[in-house]
Write a protein that holds these residues in place. Structure first.
Motif, PDB file in Angstrom:
ATOM      1  N   ALA A 498       0.839  -1.199   0.000  1.00  0.00           N
ATOM      2  CA  ALA A 498       0.000   0.000   0.000  1.00  0.00           C
ATOM      3  C   ALA A 498       0.875   1.250   0.000  1.00  0.00           C
ATOM      4  CB  ALA A 498      -0.906   0.008   1.222  1.00  0.00           C
ATOM      5  N   GLU A 499       0.344   2.337  -0.531  1.00  0.00           N
ATOM      6  CA  GLU A 499       1.098   3.591  -0.566  1.00  0.00           C
ATOM      7  C   GLU A 499       0.118   4.741  -0.759  1.00  0.00           C
ATOM      8  OE1 GLU A 499       4.207   3.628  -3.548  1.00  0.00           O
ATOM      9  OE2 GLU A 499       4.489   5.798  -3.396  1.00  0.00           O
ATOM     10  N   VAL A 500       0.431   5.909  -0.190  1.00  0.00           N
ATOM     11  CA  VAL A 500      -0.445   7.069  -0.363  1.00  0.00           C
ATOM     12  C   VAL A 500       0.283   8.132  -1.181  1.00  0.00           C
ATOM     13  CG1 VAL A 500      -1.662   8.938   0.818  1.00  0.00           C
ATOM     14  CG2 VAL A 500      -1.715   6.619   1.764  1.00  0.00           C
ATOM     15  N   LEU A 501      -0.418   8.653  -2.197  1.00  0.00           N
ATOM     16  CA  LEU A 501       0.149   9.723  -3.019  1.00  0.00           C
ATOM     17  C   LEU A 501      -0.900  10.810  -3.185  1.00  0.00           C
ATOM     18  CD1 LEU A 501       1.231   6.857  -4.936  1.00  0.00           C
ATOM     19  CD2 LEU A 501       2.860   8.718  -5.241  1.00  0.00           C
ATOM     20  N   GLN A 502      -0.439  11.988  -3.620  1.00  0.00           N
ATOM     21  CA  GLN A 502      -1.386  13.082  -3.807  1.00  0.00           C
ATOM     22  C   GLN A 502      -1.591  13.351  -5.297  1.00  0.00           C
ATOM     23  OE1 GLN A 502      -0.308  16.882  -2.078  1.00  0.00           O
ATOM     24  NE2 GLN A 502      -2.472  17.471  -1.914  1.00  0.00           N
ATOM     25  N   ARG A 503      -2.863  13.468  -5.675  1.00  0.00           N
ATOM     26  CA  ARG A 503      -3.179  13.745  -7.076  1.00  0.00           C
ATOM     27  C   ARG A 503      -3.076  15.244  -7.326  1.00  0.00           C
ATOM     28  NH1 ARG A 503      -8.695  11.039  -8.788  1.00  0.00           N
ATOM     29  NH2 ARG A 503      -9.552  12.887  -7.783  1.00  0.00           N
ATOM     30  N   SER A 504      -2.934  15.639  -8.589  1.00  0.00           N
ATOM     31  CA  SER A 504      -2.737  17.065  -8.904  1.00  0.00           C
ATOM     32  C   SER A 504      -3.895  17.943  -8.445  1.00  0.00           C
ATOM     33  CB  SER A 504      -2.538  17.250 -10.401  1.00  0.00           C
ATOM     34  OG  SER A 504      -1.514  16.416 -10.819  1.00  0.00           O
ATOM     35  N   ASP A 505      -5.102  17.378  -8.344  1.00  0.00           N
ATOM     36  CA  ASP A 505      -6.233  18.191  -7.881  1.00  0.00           C
ATOM     37  C   ASP A 505      -6.266  18.306  -6.358  1.00  0.00           C
ATOM     38  OD1 ASP A 505      -6.978  15.656  -7.141  1.00  0.00           O
ATOM     39  OD2 ASP A 505      -8.904  15.655  -8.184  1.00  0.00           O
ATOM     40  N   GLY A 506      -5.236  17.776  -5.676  1.00  0.00           N
ATOM     41  CA  GLY A 506      -5.137  17.919  -4.224  1.00  0.00           C
ATOM     42  C   GLY A 506      -5.637  16.705  -3.454  1.00  0.00           C
ATOM     43  N   GLU A 507      -6.396  15.830  -4.104  1.00  0.00           N
ATOM     44  CA  GLU A 507      -6.922  14.645  -3.405  1.00  0.00           C
ATOM     45  C   GLU A 507      -5.791  13.668  -3.073  1.00  0.00           C
ATOM     46  OE1 GLU A 507      -9.859  14.116  -2.376  1.00  0.00           O
ATOM     47  OE2 GLU A 507     -11.289  15.246  -3.603  1.00  0.00           O
ATOM     48  N   PHE A 508      -5.964  12.952  -1.942  1.00  0.00           N
ATOM     49  CA  PHE A 508      -4.993  11.902  -1.600  1.00  0.00           C
ATOM     50  C   PHE A 508      -5.546  10.546  -2.014  1.00  0.00           C
ATOM     51  CE2 PHE A 508      -3.480  15.420   0.758  1.00  0.00           C
ATOM     52  CZ  PHE A 508      -2.108  15.224   0.851  1.00  0.00           C
ATOM     53  N   LEU A 509      -4.702   9.756  -2.662  1.00  0.00           N
ATOM     54  CA  LEU A 509      -5.116   8.426  -3.112  1.00  0.00           C
ATOM     55  C   LEU A 509      -4.283   7.361  -2.415  1.00  0.00           C
ATOM     56  CD1 LEU A 509      -6.567  10.016  -5.392  1.00  0.00           C
ATOM     57  CD2 LEU A 509      -5.818   8.240  -6.964  1.00  0.00           C
ATOM     58  N   ALA A 510      -4.965   6.366  -1.875  1.00  0.00           N
ATOM     59  CA  ALA A 510      -4.244   5.204  -1.337  1.00  0.00           C
ATOM     60  C   ALA A 510      -4.275   4.125  -2.413  1.00  0.00           C
ATOM     61  CB  ALA A 510      -4.938   4.711  -0.075  1.00  0.00           C
ATOM     62  N   LEU A 511      -3.090   3.604  -2.740  1.00  0.00           N
ATOM     63  CA  LEU A 511      -3.003   2.565  -3.762  1.00  0.00           C
ATOM     64  C   LEU A 511      -2.724   1.227  -3.084  1.00  0.00           C
ATOM     65  CD1 LEU A 511      -0.745   4.345  -6.435  1.00  0.00           C
ATOM     66  CD2 LEU A 511      -3.176   4.671  -5.925  1.00  0.00           C
ATOM     67  N   PHE A 512      -3.313   0.176  -3.632  1.00  0.00           N
ATOM     68  CA  PHE A 512      -3.143  -1.159  -3.054  1.00  0.00           C
ATOM     69  C   PHE A 512      -2.768  -2.158  -4.137  1.00  0.00           C
ATOM     70  CE2 PHE A 512      -6.181   1.212  -0.531  1.00  0.00           C
ATOM     71  CZ  PHE A 512      -5.670   1.045   0.754  1.00  0.00           C
ATOM     72  N   ASN A 513      -1.948  -3.143  -3.727  1.00  0.00           N
ATOM     73  CA  ASN A 513      -1.568  -4.193  -4.675  1.00  0.00           C
ATOM     74  C   ASN A 513      -2.789  -4.909  -5.212  1.00  0.00           C
ATOM     75  OD1 ASN A 513       1.059  -3.685  -4.393  1.00  0.00           O
ATOM     76  ND2 ASN A 513       1.626  -5.655  -3.450  1.00  0.00           N
ATOM     77  N   ASP A 514      -3.686  -5.268  -4.293  1.00  0.00           N
ATOM     78  CA  ASP A 514      -4.866  -6.026  -4.672  1.00  0.00           C
ATOM     79  C   ASP A 514      -5.926  -5.864  -3.593  1.00  0.00           C
ATOM     80  OD1 ASP A 514      -3.934  -7.598  -2.573  1.00  0.00           O
ATOM     81  OD2 ASP A 514      -2.808  -8.883  -3.945  1.00  0.00           O
ATOM     82  N   VAL A 515      -7.036  -6.515  -3.801  1.00  0.00           N
ATOM     83  CA  VAL A 515      -8.147  -6.354  -2.885  1.00  0.00           C
ATOM     84  C   VAL A 515      -7.807  -6.902  -1.494  1.00  0.00           C
ATOM     85  CG1 VAL A 515      -9.336  -8.501  -3.538  1.00  0.00           C
ATOM     86  CG2 VAL A 515     -10.671  -6.541  -2.777  1.00  0.00           C
TER      87      VAL A 515
END
Ligand code: GTP
Ligand code: MG
Length: 543
Positions: A498-515
């Motif tokens: 898992a990892e958290v990044l920020q999108r250009s519109d300011g929102e934070f997205l958490a990314l996951f390998n899988d469900v």
């Protein structure tokens, strides 16, 4: 600001605006990849006499070039990557046609277009019937209550039985198929179409390998029976069976998106194409009041309003500009008019307004409801933004898809980092990919997020061609994204998969390998907020 002129003459203008709106036909051509959308687009333009011949054969696979596939990558690969707008006059109407890409990886573009049109022309490949994307697109149209005209294309090639196709459409889409033309001659031996409304047989003979209009002969039904023999009696039996099952054309059923008119064509040979164009003029819905964000409907004669459904750069290499595609919803648009950008409340001068014909553009002075206007270098505008004059309005947001593919992008040549950044920013602005960043990864290595992997190829290609900034990718294992809050970055920094990044519109997205990685976090870190993003991508198995 030209407010005075629009309001003072509002009485006569209202009637004129309504008249102009009623002359507009604004539709998207949609289908599973390769069913012939760009070829049909070209053929429709040919029948409206706005182009002289359908694209010259370009040698490769004998594929013809089309006005709507103008990007180099589209020509090289023979597929559409990005939707194209074409405006032209036919009979007493103005046609605004949007040719969309069929490939699921580009479906975000297609769905944006579907938010901006009044009707769809759905192509079905006669040999393939209903395919995966066909079904997904039927669903999207249903959700939007968008009337669909169905075209069975490639009838010049061996294909399925027409009655079986009608059954399949009825059973799998729930729409009543209502034939307006019927093919005479089995698929592979396409002789012409029986025009069920005009009660005549139109026989076609190909000309110039399909690059020119087909030769047409119009026969009455007796002459058709006499000259076409078995082919005619087969068509008669088929039409009888279809109409017996209650499939006579009913315009209300079509406009309510419960029935779909059916026409047969060979877009490549220009058979049955004029009938499609005439059907659009005769029965497709004109521009009418569009629903806004609050569920109200702004009358077409209200002051100007519209929204952005697409941003595209690189259409004009010499100028390196980018164009915001606006669907006019109400009022008259006049070039130079100062409008309000609903999202920022700022005023906005529309100095460079153009109408579009594939990559060709021409300055326009005015546009009416239903028209698609290209605003050049309107860099403040993003997909989904609304514009208006006088009375505020916001049109519904255009759904963002949840990305499922993620890669790190890096400049191949460190000395071209500035161009690299400019390119990535531009492509992000166009909505081709989403761009995510984090302090940990640094600005040199943004993470690109896409609905389908072919979007990465488009980015790589455009970065080289348009920005002279060659780049490379590093794969990332993630396949799932959720909206989250800034504090999640800390919590998830040590979580595997898992990892958290920020999108250009300011929102934070958490990314996951899988469900499973997602479920683990949901279980072990219940304080972390995780919200699904917009719509699941149509490529997704979860869709
Ligand atoms: N025989 C035959 N070939 C056709 C017909 N229409 C299109 N084609 C061919 O089918 C191929 C795909 O056509 P396109 O018009 O690019 O299809 P498309 O639906 O725009 O494809 P995407 O935009 O990539 O989804 C091309 O080789 C066309 O020449 C037709 O009526 N008959
Ligand atoms: Mg195409």
């Amino acid at each position: 600001m030209s407010q005075a002129s629009t309001t003072s003459s509002s009485a006569p203008a209202a009637a004129q605006i309504r008249r102009e709106a009623s002359r507009r036909r604004t539709f998207a051509v949609i289908s599973h990849p390769d069913a012939g959308k760009s070829t049909l687009t070209e053929a429709l333009a040919l029948h409206a006499r706005v182009i002289g011949t359908a694209g010259a054969t370009n040698g490769k696979d004998n594929r013809r070039e089309t006005v709507s596939d103008w990007m180099q990558m589209e020509k090289d690969r023979g597929i559409s990557i990005s939707s194209a707008a074409l405006q032209f006059a036919y009979r007493d109407t103005v046609i605004n046609l949007l040719d969309t890409p069929g490939h699921a990886d580009f479906s975000e573009d297609t769905y944006r277009v579907l938010a901006a049109v009044d009707c769809a022309v759905m192509l079905i490949d006669a040999a393939k019937g209903l395919e995966t994307q066909t079904m997904k697109l039927f669903e999207v149209c249903r959700a939007r209550n968008l009337p669909i005209i169905t075209v069975i294309n490639k009838w010049d090639r061996p294909g399925l039985d027409p009655l079986a196709l009608m059954d399949e459409i009825n059973e799998r889409t729930g729409l009543t198929p209502m034939p307006l033309t019927w093919a005479v001659g089995f698929s592979g031996d396409f002789r012409g179409v029986w025009d069920l409304r005009g009660e005549e047989f139109v026989r076609f003979t190909r000309q110039n390998s399909g690059a020119s209009l087909a030769l047409e002969e119009h026969l009455d039904l007796d002459a058709a029976a006499e000259q076409e023999g078995d082919a005619w009696s087969t068509a008669q039996d088929e039409v009888e069976l279809v109409t017996d099952s209650g499939a006579e054309f009913d315009r209300d059923l079509f406009l309510a998106a419960k029935g779909t008119p059916i026409l047969f064509s060979s877009a490549a040979l220009n058979f049955g194409v004029k009938q499609i164009l005439d059907t659009l003029v005769d029965i497709a819905p004109p521009a009418s009041p569009r629903e806004d964000r609050d569920g109200g409907r702004r009358p077409v004669e209200a002051p100007f309003s519209g929204f952005v459904f697409k941003v595209q750069a690189g259409m004009n290499k010499a100028h390196r500009d980018h164009v915001a595609f606006i669907r006019v919803c109400s009022g008259v648009f006049e070039r130079g008019m100062v409008v309000t950008h609903a999202n920022t409340g700022k005023t906005f001068a529309t100095k460079y307004a153009q109408h579009l014909f594939g990559r060709e553009r021409e300055v326009i002075d005015e546009a009416w409801p239903g028209d698609v206007v290209g605003l050049v270098n309107a860099s403040a505008l993003r997909v989904g933004d609304s514009l208006y004059l006088e009375e505020p309005v916001q049109y519904p947001p255009i759904p963002l898809f949840s990305p499922e593919h993620f890669r790190v992008a890096r400049s191949k040549d460190p000395s071209r980092y500035k161009q690299f950044r400019r390119g990535i920013d531009q492509l992000e602005h166009e909505g081709i990919i989403q761009v995510l960043r984090s302090d940990r990864r640094g600005d040199q290595a943004p993470v690109l997020a896409a609905v389908g992997p072919m979007q990465f190829e488009v980015v790589e290609d455009r970065m080289t061609q348009d920005f002279n900034a060659p780049m490379r990718y590093e794969q990332l294992p993630y396949s799932l994204a959720r909206l989250t809050t800034p504090d999640a970055a800390e919590v998830l920094s040590n979580v595997h998969g898992a990892e958290v990044l920020q999108r250009s519109d300011g929102e934070f997205l958490a990314l996951f390998n899988d469900v499973w990685a997602l479920r683990r976090v949901e279980k072990n870190h219940s304080s972390v907020q995780l919200t699904p993003i917009g719509t699941a991508a149509p490529t997704s198995t979860a869709y």
